[in-house]
Scaffold this motif. Structure first.
Motif, PDB file in Angstrom:
ATOM      1  N   LEU A  68      50.772  39.834  58.328  1.00  0.00           N
ATOM      2  CA  LEU A  68      49.230  39.896  58.920  1.00  0.00           C
ATOM      3  C   LEU A  68      48.663  38.361  59.239  1.00  0.00           C
ATOM      4  O   LEU A  68      48.154  38.137  60.436  1.00  0.00           O
ATOM      5  CB  LEU A  68      48.386  40.879  58.355  1.00  0.00           C
ATOM      6  CG  LEU A  68      48.988  42.191  58.650  1.00  0.00           C
ATOM      7  CD1 LEU A  68      47.951  43.192  57.821  1.00  0.00           C
ATOM      8  CD2 LEU A  68      49.222  42.831  59.975  1.00  0.00           C
ATOM      9  N   ARG A  72      48.223  37.145  62.872  1.00  0.00           N
ATOM     10  CA  ARG A  72      46.929  36.291  63.152  1.00  0.00           C
ATOM     11  C   ARG A  72      46.968  35.082  64.071  1.00  0.00           C
ATOM     12  O   ARG A  72      46.406  34.691  64.967  1.00  0.00           O
ATOM     13  CB  ARG A  72      45.893  36.543  62.102  1.00  0.00           C
ATOM     14  CG  ARG A  72      44.543  35.770  62.446  1.00  0.00           C
ATOM     15  CD  ARG A  72      43.546  35.772  61.350  1.00  0.00           C
ATOM     16  NE  ARG A  72      43.942  34.341  61.034  1.00  0.00           N
ATOM     17  CZ  ARG A  72      43.738  33.906  59.820  1.00  0.00           C
ATOM     18  NH1 ARG A  72      43.362  34.408  58.819  1.00  0.00           N
ATOM     19  NH2 ARG A  72      44.157  32.426  59.538  1.00  0.00           N
ATOM     20  N   ARG A  80      44.018  43.842  62.999  1.00  0.00           N
ATOM     21  CA  ARG A  80      44.997  44.255  61.658  1.00  0.00           C
ATOM     22  C   ARG A  80      44.319  45.234  60.703  1.00  0.00           C
ATOM     23  O   ARG A  80      43.369  45.023  60.368  1.00  0.00           O
ATOM     24  CB  ARG A  80      45.150  42.677  61.263  1.00  0.00           C
ATOM     25  CG  ARG A  80      46.021  41.934  62.089  1.00  0.00           C
ATOM     26  CD  ARG A  80      46.006  40.345  61.697  1.00  0.00           C
ATOM     27  NE  ARG A  80      44.795  39.858  61.829  1.00  0.00           N
ATOM     28  CZ  ARG A  80      43.980  39.446  62.659  1.00  0.00           C
ATOM     29  NH1 ARG A  80      44.280  39.388  64.115  1.00  0.00           N
ATOM     30  NH2 ARG A  80      42.712  38.645  62.446  1.00  0.00           N
ATOM     31  N   VAL A 101      42.056  41.103  57.822  1.00  0.00           N
ATOM     32  CA  VAL A 101      42.108  42.586  58.049  1.00  0.00           C
ATOM     33  C   VAL A 101      41.029  43.313  58.224  1.00  0.00           C
ATOM     34  O   VAL A 101      40.004  43.304  57.395  1.00  0.00           O
ATOM     35  CB  VAL A 101      43.106  43.090  56.968  1.00  0.00           C
ATOM     36  CG1 VAL A 101      43.147  44.713  56.887  1.00  0.00           C
ATOM     37  CG2 VAL A 101      44.457  42.250  56.764  1.00  0.00           C
TER      38      VAL A 101
END
Length: 178
Positions: A68, A72, A80, A101
């Motif tokens: 992630l 990003r 996310r 996240v």
């Protein structure tokens, strides 16, 4: 079309997630794509824009935080989400702090919570883009951003990487030698 990407190394989990989300967004302009390989998912993010990306935390080859975080970097506007069977506080904090996240969902997930979280993430994505477009319009009015820069940002948000394509003098696409 809005796109949701699911990443989990367990095929049964992927199928269950995809089935829940496809039913929840049936009849809407939403596409759900799943990947068992973090590397395949990352490769896909270089070419396709995803509004929402949901990744498992523990996967072979690459953990969800690392994945992630890389997504990003490619798609900073994507929302996310982390899905994991672990309730490890340090893992959750790493996901939030390193990969930004938005939510951390615990397996087994609640169908309603999952759908509500994804719906809210899609809405959040729309608000972020709307805010960016309004800010760019204001910058253009003040002369601090050109109309070309504004259009470049819009295109990049729509199709990640499109503004980094190398074109030849005759309009041909130039490929890297590596």
């Amino acid at each position: 079309m809005k796109r949701i990407m699911l990443i989990d190394d367990e095929p049964n989990v992927l199928l269950a997630l995809q089935r829940v989300l496809e039913r929840a967004f049936s009849g809407q302009d939403v596409s759900v794509e799943s990947h068992a390989s973090p590397l395949a998912a990352l490769g896909r993010c270089q070419y396709i824009r995803y509004e929402v990306v949901i990744s498992d935390y523990r996967m072979p080859g690459m953990d969800g935080v690392t994945l992630l975080k890389a997504i990003r970097a490619l798609q900073p506007d994507s929302i996310r989400l982390m899905l994991s069977a672990t309730t490890d506080f340090d893992a959750a904090m790493a996901a939030v702090n390193q990969a930004e996240v938005h939510r951390y969902l615990v397996k087994p997930w609640s169908r309603d919570e999952l759908v509500d979280t994804v719906r809210e993430a899609l809405e959040r994505y729309d608000r972020l883009l709307e805010d960016r477009l309004l800010a760019d319009e204001k910058r253009a009015e003040r002369g601090s951003i050109t109309s070309e820069d504004k259009e470049r940002r819009r295109l990049e948000a729509e199709s990640p990487g499109i503004t980094k394509v190398k074109w030849g003098p005759g309009g041909e696409l130039l490929l890297d030698d590596d």
